[in-house]
Design a protein around this motif. Structure first.
Motif, PDB file in Angstrom:
ATOM      1  N   GLN B 163      82.662  -2.389  45.205  1.00  0.00           N
ATOM      2  CA  GLN B 163      81.571  -1.912  46.061  1.00  0.00           C
ATOM      3  C   GLN B 163      80.389  -2.879  46.018  1.00  0.00           C
ATOM      4  O   GLN B 163      79.813  -3.212  47.061  1.00  0.00           O
ATOM      5  CB  GLN B 163      81.132  -0.511  45.603  1.00  0.00           C
ATOM      6  CG  GLN B 163      82.154   0.548  45.976  1.00  0.00           C
ATOM      7  CD  GLN B 163      81.941   1.877  45.250  1.00  0.00           C
ATOM      8  OE1 GLN B 163      81.278   1.933  44.213  1.00  0.00           O
ATOM      9  NE2 GLN B 163      82.528   2.949  45.795  1.00  0.00           N
ATOM     10  N   ALA B 164      80.060  -3.375  44.832  1.00  0.00           N
ATOM     11  CA  ALA B 164      78.952  -4.330  44.722  1.00  0.00           C
ATOM     12  C   ALA B 164      79.274  -5.604  45.497  1.00  0.00           C
ATOM     13  O   ALA B 164      78.393  -6.209  46.122  1.00  0.00           O
ATOM     14  CB  ALA B 164      78.668  -4.647  43.256  1.00  0.00           C
ATOM     15  N   LEU B 169      78.921  -9.824  49.619  1.00  0.00           N
ATOM     16  CA  LEU B 169      79.566 -10.655  50.642  1.00  0.00           C
ATOM     17  C   LEU B 169      78.832 -10.536  51.970  1.00  0.00           C
ATOM     18  O   LEU B 169      78.691 -11.515  52.708  1.00  0.00           O
ATOM     19  CB  LEU B 169      81.040 -10.263  50.787  1.00  0.00           C
ATOM     20  CG  LEU B 169      81.920 -10.690  49.606  1.00  0.00           C
ATOM     21  CD1 LEU B 169      83.264  -9.950  49.617  1.00  0.00           C
ATOM     22  CD2 LEU B 169      82.159 -12.202  49.615  1.00  0.00           C
ATOM     23  N   GLU B 170      78.364  -9.339  52.268  1.00  0.00           N
ATOM     24  CA  GLU B 170      77.615  -9.124  53.502  1.00  0.00           C
ATOM     25  C   GLU B 170      76.283  -9.890  53.450  1.00  0.00           C
ATOM     26  O   GLU B 170      75.939 -10.629  54.365  1.00  0.00           O
ATOM     27  CB  GLU B 170      77.351  -7.620  53.648  1.00  0.00           C
ATOM     28  CG  GLU B 170      76.420  -7.256  54.781  1.00  0.00           C
ATOM     29  CD  GLU B 170      77.134  -6.527  55.892  1.00  0.00           C
ATOM     30  OE1 GLU B 170      78.118  -5.819  55.595  1.00  0.00           O
ATOM     31  OE2 GLU B 170      76.714  -6.669  57.060  1.00  0.00           O
ATOM     32  N   ARG B 171      75.558  -9.736  52.351  1.00  0.00           N
ATOM     33  CA  ARG B 171      74.215 -10.298  52.251  1.00  0.00           C
ATOM     34  C   ARG B 171      74.218 -11.815  52.057  1.00  0.00           C
ATOM     35  O   ARG B 171      73.447 -12.530  52.682  1.00  0.00           O
ATOM     36  CB  ARG B 171      73.504  -9.637  51.065  1.00  0.00           C
ATOM     37  CG  ARG B 171      72.148 -10.233  50.797  1.00  0.00           C
ATOM     38  CD  ARG B 171      71.341  -9.408  49.808  1.00  0.00           C
ATOM     39  NE  ARG B 171      70.108 -10.109  49.491  1.00  0.00           N
ATOM     40  CZ  ARG B 171      69.363  -9.855  48.425  1.00  0.00           C
ATOM     41  NH1 ARG B 171      69.727  -8.905  47.584  1.00  0.00           N
ATOM     42  NH2 ARG B 171      68.265 -10.549  48.200  1.00  0.00           N
ATOM     43  N   ALA B 364      79.306  -6.079  37.878  1.00  0.00           N
ATOM     44  CA  ALA B 364      78.760  -5.179  38.910  1.00  0.00           C
ATOM     45  C   ALA B 364      77.282  -4.921  38.654  1.00  0.00           C
ATOM     46  O   ALA B 364      76.454  -4.958  39.578  1.00  0.00           O
ATOM     47  CB  ALA B 364      79.545  -3.868  38.935  1.00  0.00           C
ATOM     48  N   GLN B 365      76.930  -4.696  37.404  1.00  0.00           N
ATOM     49  CA  GLN B 365      75.520  -4.465  37.064  1.00  0.00           C
ATOM     50  C   GLN B 365      74.679  -5.695  37.397  1.00  0.00           C
ATOM     51  O   GLN B 365      73.569  -5.583  37.917  1.00  0.00           O
ATOM     52  CB  GLN B 365      75.381  -4.146  35.566  1.00  0.00           C
ATOM     53  CG  GLN B 365      75.855  -2.758  35.204  1.00  0.00           C
ATOM     54  CD  GLN B 365      76.033  -2.597  33.699  1.00  0.00           C
ATOM     55  OE1 GLN B 365      75.898  -3.553  32.939  1.00  0.00           O
ATOM     56  NE2 GLN B 365      76.351  -1.386  33.274  1.00  0.00           N
ATOM     57  N   PHE B 366      75.235  -6.861  37.103  1.00  0.00           N
ATOM     58  CA  PHE B 366      74.498  -8.102  37.360  1.00  0.00           C
ATOM     59  C   PHE B 366      74.262  -8.292  38.862  1.00  0.00           C
ATOM     60  O   PHE B 366      73.148  -8.601  39.299  1.00  0.00           O
ATOM     61  CB  PHE B 366      75.273  -9.274  36.757  1.00  0.00           C
ATOM     62  CG  PHE B 366      74.584 -10.603  36.890  1.00  0.00           C
ATOM     63  CD1 PHE B 366      73.253 -10.769  36.535  1.00  0.00           C
ATOM     64  CD2 PHE B 366      75.278 -11.711  37.360  1.00  0.00           C
ATOM     65  CE1 PHE B 366      72.625 -12.000  36.644  1.00  0.00           C
ATOM     66  CE2 PHE B 366      74.660 -12.947  37.474  1.00  0.00           C
ATOM     67  CZ  PHE B 366      73.329 -13.086  37.122  1.00  0.00           C
TER      68      PHE B 366
END
Lengths: 483, 483
Positions: B163-164, B169-171, B364-366
């Motif tokens: 999810q992250a 990838l979008e941004r 993911a947190q990073f």
């Protein structure tokens, strides 16, 4: 996973159509590719099949998908402008290579567990969340500063973890070794993969126990190996069978799981161990010893590994955290002669460039901490407790229909069904009633056997799970349920 | 690694003999196996060769080892009792399987770095410790409770990380995708391994850039693929070359690294990108796009990936943290059509049963933290600074002997030597003077090219490292050093 919003004013079918259109436009389903079936989507999204039928109709009317009777629903190829654009024939690529897919029963079980997370799980060969040392690991991660260099790791694995394993192997397994004889792997699975891919060649003959979890691993067939069976009796395999296979097929390697064997739970007999080691020396035959379960011994006295008696280096020894701590750490190890460790480390660099340093550091801290031994004690007691719950439930629900030996360690109970039933039908009937197990044929046995894993289900699920299984079995053999 | 204790009263040679005897008895070197050479051991243990000679003599007198002129020193076979015990012929097993070892230059470089950790490293394609987000990761690990289930992970990878990555990838890469189109892998290395092993078959023809890091990866040859070259000019490859290769050899796949290509640093031209995508559609040819370096763009404007322009799903997109955060995390990803992701996830289960959940949670947190973007900014500035140091040093030390284009992103500078020199001799001469690089022939180019990685060395090492390199080069071409 996306699911439709039942509070929204937009109709469910329209939400689903919009969602699928987006996934298609993002390339998840390229032009010409097959969409999941209406039933599968309905299951995944938690809606009626009729809602999916409406969503598909909407997409069809927009020219985005096409359905043809008998061949399912595909993404349209002609929607994308006047000149049709062509995507690669991905389904043909997906059939390439020499990797066989997992066996059908295993895929069916995985799919069922994915779709119905509430299934009572006697199939997955792993510990339940409450048996894993989550609290201990959380504590270690927050207490210790993460200071290791985050570059590519040593090809054989993180040095402090190998050092911790030298002490662990000495203390808990009676194995004397050195850090340069250890390769850290992504669980036993990667050790076995490296051995079958890098030390053996297609066409080589190998011997494996019958039944054995090795039959559930398509990697042996994918590597093109010829598999020969060593029947397991109540004392394990018979060494003379190895001699016969060697004479007849020139077997190149033997794969064994001598302590609390998966799936039978048997412990390999002491006298036969000596014979086996002599034979291995005489035939210059390498033995792969997979030893994931020993430390679960319910009496607190783990049986010794073959490796502790191996004076000449015939044995490739494999261990892991998966069955005694947490499978999700993905920490395993192999002890092998220097030339083998170097070869496999080099090959593994080519596959994945080694393991993440982070879980290796956590694993080393855990092994060196004073949490490790108390964790093992708690684990042993809780596994024994769950084993007893399973046995109690089987004796209550199916006293006349099953037989089994009582395992003294490990996670599994190997069960013979007295009535004859069709493996696949029994599995489907059980899934329908909310419980899942592994048919014995997955492990190479005749039909009529079942592996129940008691480690994965919650304690309070074990009784109800066996009740559901009993219903499924009695349904198939035409008996009324006991109640 | 054990080294002898110089404070001990026991002589060094005796300590070494005892240590080797233990390693031999523990099975690291089984009967009949080859020991490391005297010189190698002396290097490893930090002693004179004569000390190792004495230790070997001691072991020989005890009957533990045997030396024969020209064939090295081996562990004795007859020491182990009256009946000689036989160990498997491990060296033959080590030659099994279809895995080729790493190329000789790469093994030589790895060995030199292992033996002499003080070498100035222009060879390893990774970030130095100070460029990795160690502090940020330590902080995240201590702040966030580790609460994830530690069982086997989802075969495609940890859902919150996928999810992250959808947002990332979008941004950052302009790629619209869904979590079900993402496979988490152990770096780009595992993505490439899965593609070459599972989507292609032995004998298949594929096209790769020339020069390309792909030539340094024996996995292409191990998979039995036929490799055809796409020459890289200052705008990258020429699409018409792909058409020609397709006509002649029916190539099945193209492997590309369009942004800050490894090793040349080139960015693939915008006009050619459009031609390439049209051609891929026309020929139904999959393109594997490896995109590890884009976010290092020194001007802060990363070039777009091909995947962001891919409307029909021709491209398998590969990314990773290795070059923008830390290679030791072993976190990479692939974006691919659903059928491909499922196939590769299933095959990967057979190889290693997936990645550890722990680094996936940290990753993911990073990605989701407010540390990520500032880290990238700092990384870009520091890489540019190191690149400038390297260029300055080359211009100072070798103004007349090298040419290069200035890379605008990535970790590498691709350098042509004007005088003709022997690759291997130059490498040995450089190692002798304390610096290491990768000869261009490793990437498939003609001799006379060199890849200097400026990311791995410390800033203060870059000038002195190039001075040593210049000495080595001038020595070989018979010039006096400049100073």
């Amino acid at each position: 996973m996306w699911i439709p919003d039942r509070q929204s004013k937009k109709p469910l079918y329209q939400q689903i159509a919009d969602h699928l259109e987006q996934r298609i436009s993002y390339g998840e389903y390229p032009p010409g590719s097959l969409l999941p079936s209406e039933r599968k989507l309905a299951d995944q999204l938690g809606v009626n099949r009729s809602t999916v039928i409406l969503a598909f109709a909407e997409l069809r009317s927009m020219g985005i998908i096409e359905s043809r009777t008998g061949s399912g629903t595909r993404v349209s190829k002609t929607k994308w402008g006047a000149t049709p654009k062509h995507t690669p024939n991905w389904s043909r690529y997906a059939e390439g290579g020499s990797f066989l897919p997992n066996p059908p029963f295993m895929r069916r079980i995985r799919e069922a567990l994915h779709q119905h997370p509430s299934l009572i799980d006697f199939a997955s060969g792993e510990l339940s969340a409450d048996l894993a040392p989550n609290d201990e690991i959380t504590k270690l991660m927050s207490e210790h500063k993460y200071t290791s260099y985050l570059g590519y790791d040593n090809p054989q694995g993180y040095v402090p973890l190998r050092q911790a394993l030298v002490s662990y192997l000495e203390r808990h397994r009676g194995i004397h070794t050195t850090e340069s004889s250890i390769l850290i792997t992504s669980g036993s699975q990667q050790s076995l993969y490296l051995i079958t891919q890098c030390l053996l060649s297609p066409g080589d003959a190998v011997a494996i126990e019958d039944p054995s979890y090795c039959y559930s691993l398509p990697m042996f067939q994918s590597a093109g190996l010829r598999l020969f069976r060593l029947p397991v009796d109540s004392s394990g395999i018979r060494p003379e069978d190895i001699r016969a296979l060697y004479k007849k097929h020139r077997i190149k390697m033997v794969f064994m799981n001598p302590n609390f064997q998966n799936p039978t739970g048997m412990v390999f007999d002491a006298e036969r161990r000596k014979q086996l080691l002599d034979l291995a020396s005489e035939l210059r035959l390498p033995i792969v010893e997979d030893d994931p379960f020993s430390l679960t011994a319910y009496d607190g006295v783990p049986p010794s590994p073959l490796k502790s008696m191996d004076m000449i280096g015939s044995i490739l020894y494999i261990g892991s955290f998966s069955k005694i701590a947490a499978s999700g750490m993905r920490i395993g190890w192999m002890v092998a002669p220097n030339s083998i460790v170097e070869r496999l480390a080099d090959a593994r660099q080519q596959m994945d460039f080694g393991l993440s340093v982070i879980p290796q550091q956590v694993a080393a801290q855990f092994l060196n901490s004073n949490h490790f031994v108390p964790h093992l004690e708690r684990l042993r007691m809780q596994l024994q407790f769950k084993r007893d719950l399973l046995i109690e439930a089987l004796q209550k629900e199916l006293p006349d229909l099953v037989t089994f030996s009582i395992p003294q360690g490990g996670l599994h109970l190997w069960c013979k069904l007295i009535p004859e039933v069709h493996d696949g039908k029994l599995l489907e009937e059980a899934i329908r009633r909310g419980v899942v197990f592994v048919p014995g044929s997955v492990y190479g046995s005749d039909s009529g056997y079942i592996r129940f894993t008691y480690a994965r289900a919650k304690a309070e699920e074990i009784g109800p799970g066996i009740a559901k299984f009993a219903e499924a079995l009695r349904e198939l053999i035409g008996e009324k349920p006991a109640l």
